[in-house]
Design a protein around this motif. Structure first.
Motif, mmCIF file in Angstrom:
data_model
loop_
_atom_site.group_PDB
_atom_site.id
_atom_site.type_symbol
_atom_site.label_atom_id
_atom_site.label_comp_id
_atom_site.label_asym_id
_atom_site.label_seq_id
_atom_site.Cartn_x
_atom_site.Cartn_y
_atom_site.Cartn_z
ATOM 1 N N GLY A 31 -8.618 -4.657 30.862
ATOM 2 C CA GLY A 31 -8.545 -4.828 29.413
ATOM 3 C C GLY A 31 -9.470 -3.902 28.662
ATOM 4 O O GLY A 31 -9.237 -3.572 27.502
ATOM 5 N N MET A 32 -10.518 -3.456 29.323
ATOM 6 C CA MET A 32 -11.495 -2.617 28.641
ATOM 7 C C MET A 32 -10.952 -1.228 28.332
ATOM 8 O O MET A 32 -11.527 -0.479 27.562
ATOM 9 N N GLY A 33 -9.806 -0.885 28.941
ATOM 10 C CA GLY A 33 -9.237 0.432 28.694
ATOM 11 C C GLY A 33 -8.315 0.482 27.483
ATOM 12 O O GLY A 33 -7.742 1.530 27.189
ATOM 13 N N LYS A 34 -8.135 -0.629 26.795
ATOM 14 C CA LYS A 34 -7.258 -0.655 25.628
ATOM 15 C C LYS A 34 -7.840 0.239 24.536
ATOM 16 O O LYS A 34 -8.881 -0.081 23.944
ATOM 17 N N PRO A 35 -7.218 1.373 24.201
ATOM 18 C CA PRO A 35 -7.827 2.331 23.262
ATOM 19 C C PRO A 35 -8.197 1.742 21.908
ATOM 20 O O PRO A 35 -9.243 2.067 21.345
ATOM 21 N N GLN A 36 -7.322 0.863 21.368
ATOM 22 C CA GLN A 36 -7.583 0.331 20.024
ATOM 23 C C GLN A 36 -8.802 -0.575 19.957
ATOM 24 O O GLN A 36 -9.260 -0.905 18.872
ATOM 25 N N LEU A 37 -9.319 -0.990 21.125
ATOM 26 C CA LEU A 37 -10.558 -1.756 21.128
ATOM 27 C C LEU A 37 -11.728 -0.911 20.627
ATOM 28 O O LEU A 37 -12.666 -1.419 20.017
ATOM 29 N N TYR A 38 -11.641 0.384 20.888
ATOM 30 C CA TYR A 38 -12.774 1.263 20.622
ATOM 31 C C TYR A 38 -12.539 2.280 19.508
ATOM 32 O O TYR A 38 -13.483 2.691 18.838
ATOM 33 N N HIS A 39 -11.284 2.699 19.344
ATOM 34 C CA HIS A 39 -11.015 3.843 18.484
ATOM 35 C C HIS A 39 -10.309 3.447 17.190
ATOM 36 O O HIS A 39 -9.329 2.690 17.213
ATOM 37 N N SER A 40 -10.794 3.976 16.097
ATOM 38 C CA SER A 40 -10.191 3.728 14.789
ATOM 39 C C SER A 40 -8.892 4.526 14.668
ATOM 40 O O SER A 40 -8.679 5.527 15.363
ATOM 41 N N ALA A 41 -8.044 4.085 13.754
ATOM 42 C CA ALA A 41 -6.794 4.797 13.497
ATOM 43 C C ALA A 41 -7.086 6.149 12.863
ATOM 44 O O ALA A 41 -8.056 6.312 12.120
ATOM 45 N N GLU A 42 -6.240 7.103 13.165
ATOM 46 C CA GLU A 42 -6.388 8.426 12.573
ATOM 47 C C GLU A 42 -5.597 8.513 11.271
ATOM 48 O O GLU A 42 -4.443 8.094 11.209
ATOM 49 N N ILE A 43 -6.238 9.044 10.264
ATOM 50 C CA ILE A 43 -5.575 9.255 8.983
ATOM 51 C C ILE A 43 -4.680 10.487 9.082
ATOM 52 O O ILE A 43 -5.087 11.520 9.613
ATOM 53 N N SER A 44 -3.467 10.379 8.565
ATOM 54 C CA SER A 44 -2.557 11.520 8.580
ATOM 55 C C SER A 44 -3.090 12.650 7.696
ATOM 56 O O SER A 44 -3.625 12.392 6.606
ATOM 57 N N PRO A 45 -2.932 13.896 8.110
ATOM 58 C CA PRO A 45 -3.344 15.028 7.275
ATOM 59 C C PRO A 45 -2.621 15.068 5.932
ATOM 60 O O PRO A 45 -3.122 15.651 4.967
ATOM 61 N N LYS A 46 -1.444 14.428 5.890
ATOM 62 C CA LYS A 46 -0.683 14.445 4.640
ATOM 63 C C LYS A 46 -0.858 13.165 3.821
ATOM 64 O O LYS A 46 -0.150 12.958 2.834
ATOM 65 N N ARG A 47 -1.825 12.327 4.211
ATOM 66 C CA ARG A 47 -2.007 11.080 3.477
ATOM 67 C C ARG A 47 -2.328 11.305 2.007
ATOM 68 O O ARG A 47 -1.772 10.640 1.125
ATOM 69 N N GLU A 48 -3.235 12.237 1.726
ATOM 70 C CA GLU A 48 -3.643 12.475 0.344
ATOM 71 C C GLU A 48 -2.452 12.890 -0.519
ATOM 72 O O GLU A 48 -2.277 12.390 -1.638
ATOM 73 N N ASP A 49 -1.613 13.775 0.009
ATOM 74 C CA ASP A 49 -0.431 14.205 -0.744
ATOM 75 C C ASP A 49 0.566 13.061 -0.874
ATOM 76 O O ASP A 49 1.182 12.873 -1.937
ATOM 77 N N PHE A 50 0.742 12.302 0.191
ATOM 78 C CA PHE A 50 1.660 11.161 0.176
ATOM 79 C C PHE A 50 1.255 10.145 -0.890
ATOM 80 O O PHE A 50 2.081 9.697 -1.694
ATOM 81 N N MET A 51 -0.041 9.806 -0.909
ATOM 82 C CA MET A 51 -0.521 8.825 -1.875
ATOM 83 C C MET A 51 -0.476 9.366 -3.304
ATOM 84 O O MET A 51 -0.267 8.606 -4.260
ATOM 85 N N ALA A 52 -0.660 10.681 -3.474
ATOM 86 C CA ALA A 52 -0.588 11.280 -4.806
ATOM 87 C C ALA A 52 0.828 11.183 -5.355
ATOM 88 O O ALA A 52 1.031 10.866 -6.542
ATOM 89 N N LYS A 111 4.908 9.100 -8.808
ATOM 90 C CA LYS A 111 6.367 8.954 -8.890
ATOM 91 C C LYS A 111 6.896 7.662 -8.262
ATOM 92 O O LYS A 111 8.092 7.385 -8.359
ATOM 93 N N GLY A 112 6.027 6.895 -7.619
ATOM 94 C CA GLY A 112 6.464 5.633 -7.038
ATOM 95 C C GLY A 112 6.762 5.733 -5.553
ATOM 96 O O GLY A 112 6.899 6.820 -4.978
ATOM 97 N N VAL A 113 6.872 4.572 -4.928
ATOM 98 C CA VAL A 113 7.004 4.505 -3.480
ATOM 99 C C VAL A 113 8.343 5.040 -2.992
ATOM 100 O O VAL A 113 8.442 5.638 -1.920
ATOM 101 N N LYS A 114 9.409 4.865 -3.764
ATOM 102 C CA LYS A 114 10.736 5.331 -3.346
ATOM 103 C C LYS A 114 10.737 6.847 -3.165
ATOM 104 O O LYS A 114 11.192 7.359 -2.140
ATOM 105 N N ILE A 115 10.217 7.562 -4.156
ATOM 106 C CA ILE A 115 10.179 9.021 -4.083
ATOM 107 C C ILE A 115 9.244 9.481 -2.973
ATOM 108 O O ILE A 115 9.546 10.430 -2.228
#
Length: 337
Positions: A264-285, A290-294
């Motif tokens: 069980g100690m080898g489960k990666p999510q126990l230790y490592h945070s999620a990686e933010i997408s490089p395009k997150r800032e543009d996606f959220m902008a 323009k809203g979630v649909k666009i």
């Protein structure tokens, strides 16, 4: 009292509980025990507006509202205050949530309570409740039937085929799409719609304040051929004597196998945070302007490639090949380590 940790893989013997649960239904069996002792159970559930909030139940029949992963941050509301009030009345209370929520409750209470059972889950990350609200409003507007239930991680095509499902009052119009084609799952697993704080999570590691830590045991084929039936299995890490005591008391309700703690100690999510997408800032902008649909259409469009992947996975599933391919991939990956 904390003890040397114990690791188990677990499945509820109740087929309905396993079918409704994201993994193996271990949490429902823990929760049933608490209610049978006259206690209450707190967990994340949808409210009447499909917002995810922390609620409590005292009836086993109502535990179904907590089953199934919610890929959005739940709103605790008055839950911490309510937990303390019930504990002060001498009631047994089970509280489940993400590691940050469980730790937050423990710090809020300021002391240990013998009748408090804490359950956290291995958490990838949490998307914004506002974006989920807007996304649900959009899919509701475009739905041709009334949506009755949302499942972020459904077993419609099997446990190993993660599916976003919308169940309606007209079953022929239900929606089921996988991680390769559903926009919400794609934006979540790519790290575009998750909160930046999740990329620097301070609650990783194996030392928890919880009595139980739970997760999806997708790689059950490495540990038990008999339990690998594609219906869901829960990985359970027990941190306390209280947790071990409860496990013994629910043993007749579950199929359970203890594993070496190192598995069980080898489960990666126990230790490592999620990686933010490089395009997150543009996606959220784009979302903000323009809203979630666009935003979804621009960054996660339905293309020939996504449609081909979807059809391919469904065909493999219906021919019975998909589960075998996933199982082989897990085994080969483990051998390659």
């Amino acid at each position: 009292m904390m003890i040397p940790k114990h690791l188990f893989v677990m499945q509820s013997k109740d087929p309905m509980i396993r079918r409704e649960s994201t993994s193996g239904g271990a949490f429902s069996e823990i929760a049933k025990y608490v209610i049978h002792q006259g206690g209450l159970v707190f967990g994340a559930a949808f409210d009447e507006k499909m917002r995810v909030t922390h609620q409590y139940v005292e009836d086993v029949a109502k535990l179904s509202r907590f089953r199934g992963s919610k890929y959005v941050q739940s709103q605790p509301g008055e839950a911490f205050v309510q937990v303390k009030s019930f504990l002060e009345q001498g009631r047994m209370v089970c509280f489940s949530g993400t590691p940050c929520q469980v730790t937050g409750l423990k710090r809020f209470l300021g002391k240990d309570y013998e009748k408090l059972i804490l359950v956290d889950v291995i958490c990838r990350a949490t998307p914004s409740p506002m974006m989920w609200h807007d996304y649900y409003a959009e899919i509701s507007k475009n739905a041709t039937a009334s949506i009755q239930k949302v499942r972020f991680r459904d077993k419609y095509y099997g446990y190993k085929f993660s599916t976003f499902s919308l169940y309606t009052d007209e079953p022929k119009k239900d929606y089921h799409k996988g991680v390769e084609s559903d926009p919400w799952l794609r934006s979540f697993f790519s790290g575009s719609n998750i909160r930046p704080s999740c990329s620097k999570c301070a609650f990783k590691g194996i030392d928890k304040v919880a009595d139980f830590t739970l997760w999806d045991c997708f790689d059950i084929c490495k540990y038990s051929r008999e339990m690998d039936d594609d219906k869901g299995t829960t990985g359970v890490l027990i941190h306390s004597e209280k947790g071990m005591s409860i496990l013994k008391k629910i043993s007749d309700a579950v199929i359970c196998k203890e594993l070496p703690i190192s598995d069980g100690m080898g489960k990666p999510q126990l230790y490592h945070s999620a990686e933010i997408s490089p395009k997150r800032e543009d996606f959220m902008a784009v979302y903000a302007e323009k809203g979630v649909k666009i935003a979804m259409e621009q960054f996660y469009p339905q293309t020939l490639k996504t449609k081909t992947k979807w059809v391919g996975r469904v065909v493999l599933t219906k021919t019975g090949l998909y589960t075998g391919i996933k199982r082989l991939h897990i085994i080969m990956k483990a051998k390659g380590k």
